[in-house]
Motif scaffolding. Structure first.
Motif, short mmCIF file in Angstrom:
data_model
loop_
_atom_site.label_atom_id
_atom_site.label_comp_id
_atom_site.label_asym_id
_atom_site.label_seq_id
_atom_site.Cartn_x
_atom_site.Cartn_y
_atom_site.Cartn_z
N ASN A 46 -6.83 0.48 -9.36
CA ASN A 46 -7.07 -0.69 -8.51
C ASN A 46 -6.86 -1.98 -9.29
OD1 ASN A 46 -7.54 0.56 -6.05
ND2 ASN A 46 -9.68 0.92 -6.53
N LYS A 86 -3.19 -2.60 -9.41
CA LYS A 86 -2.71 -3.08 -8.11
C LYS A 86 -2.83 -4.60 -8.05
CE LYS A 86 -3.87 0.99 -5.36
NZ LYS A 86 -4.69 1.50 -4.23
N THR A 91 -7.59 -7.96 -1.34
CA THR A 91 -7.08 -7.81 0.03
C THR A 91 -7.97 -8.55 1.03
OG1 THR A 91 -8.19 -5.66 0.26
CG2 THR A 91 -5.86 -5.65 -0.40
N ALA A 92 -9.28 -8.52 0.83
CA ALA A 92 -10.18 -9.23 1.74
C ALA A 92 -9.94 -10.74 1.67
CB ALA A 92 -11.64 -8.91 1.42
N GLU A 129 0.84 -1.20 0.00
CA GLU A 129 0.00 0.00 0.00
C GLU A 129 0.87 1.26 0.00
OE1 GLU A 129 -3.10 0.50 -0.50
OE2 GLU A 129 -4.13 -1.34 0.00
N THR A 134 -11.27 -6.98 -7.88
CA THR A 134 -10.91 -5.63 -7.45
C THR A 134 -9.83 -5.72 -6.37
OG1 THR A 134 -12.54 -5.51 -5.68
CG2 THR A 134 -13.26 -4.82 -7.90
N TRP A 135 -9.21 -4.58 -6.11
CA TRP A 135 -8.20 -4.53 -5.05
C TRP A 135 -8.83 -4.86 -3.70
CZ3 TRP A 135 -3.50 -5.30 -4.10
CH2 TRP A 135 -2.87 -4.80 -2.97
N GLN A 136 -10.03 -4.36 -3.46
CA GLN A 136 -10.72 -4.63 -2.20
C GLN A 136 -11.02 -6.12 -2.07
OE1 GLN A 136 -11.55 -2.07 -4.32
NE2 GLN A 136 -10.65 -0.50 -3.01
N GLU A 137 -11.44 -6.76 -3.15
CA GLU A 137 -11.70 -8.20 -3.12
C GLU A 137 -10.41 -8.98 -2.87
OE1 GLU A 137 -15.49 -8.65 -6.17
OE2 GLU A 137 -13.46 -8.54 -7.00
#
Length: 167
Positions: free
Chosen positions: A88, A91, A126-127, A78, A121-124
């Motif tokens: 994203n 990333k 990292t989760a 990050e 996605t980046w959020q998916e």
């Protein structure tokens, strides 16, 4: 007198800002404070390439004995992304190249389980990464350690460092 001091401080701050821009331009292969574009000022650069990302020396990730190292790895990445203007989607692609061994196999499996036209996605990412590599039991244990942390005989600096490590 006070007005002169304030003006001198503003001038000094502006000089430091210009110096930082110039250094940034040289770091990107340019020739000065204009971002290396050879012309006038311009807005934020980007998007950057994978080669630009590699120039920040991002760490690779392999399965580690200490699960919280996975969180540390994500934090480092990050910070690397703050240096570059990347989407994203970039990333996810860039980080996927940093996964080695069984971590790379995990990513291949995770990606294969997605709908054919779905872009993770980046959020998916990292989760899912945290869910797989940082078990909830470890998070609960570290939360308890953080909440139970007392300075006791530690120096203030040691206490702050321990607090930062656990947070």
């Amino acid at each position: 007198m006070m007005v002169e001091m304030m003006a001198a401080r503003r001038e000094s701050a502006r000089a430091m800002e210009l110096l930082a821009q110039a250094i940034g331009g040289f770091a990107r292969g340019g020739h000065g404070g204009n971002g290396g574009n050879g012309g006038g000022a311009r807005g934020p650069e980007g998007p950057y390439s994978y080669q630009d990302f590699l120039k920040t020396h991002p760490p690779t990730f392999t399965l580690l004995a200490e699960p919280l190292n996975a969180e540390h790895w994500l934090r480092i990445l990050e910070h690397k992304f703050l240096l570059l203007t990347v989407t994203n989607e970039q990333k996810v692609h860039f980080v996927a190249q940093q996964l080695l061994g069984s971590a790379s196999a995990w990513w291949d499996t995770f990606n294969a389980m997605q709908q054919p036209d779905h872009r993770v996605t980046w959020q998916e990412f990292t989760a899912a990464f945290r869910e797989f590599y940082i078990p909830i039991g470890v998070l609960n244990r570290k939360l308890t350690e953080f909440l139970d942390l007392r300075q006791g005989s530690m120096s203030v600096m040691d206490y702050v460092n321990e607090s930062n490590h656990l947070s």
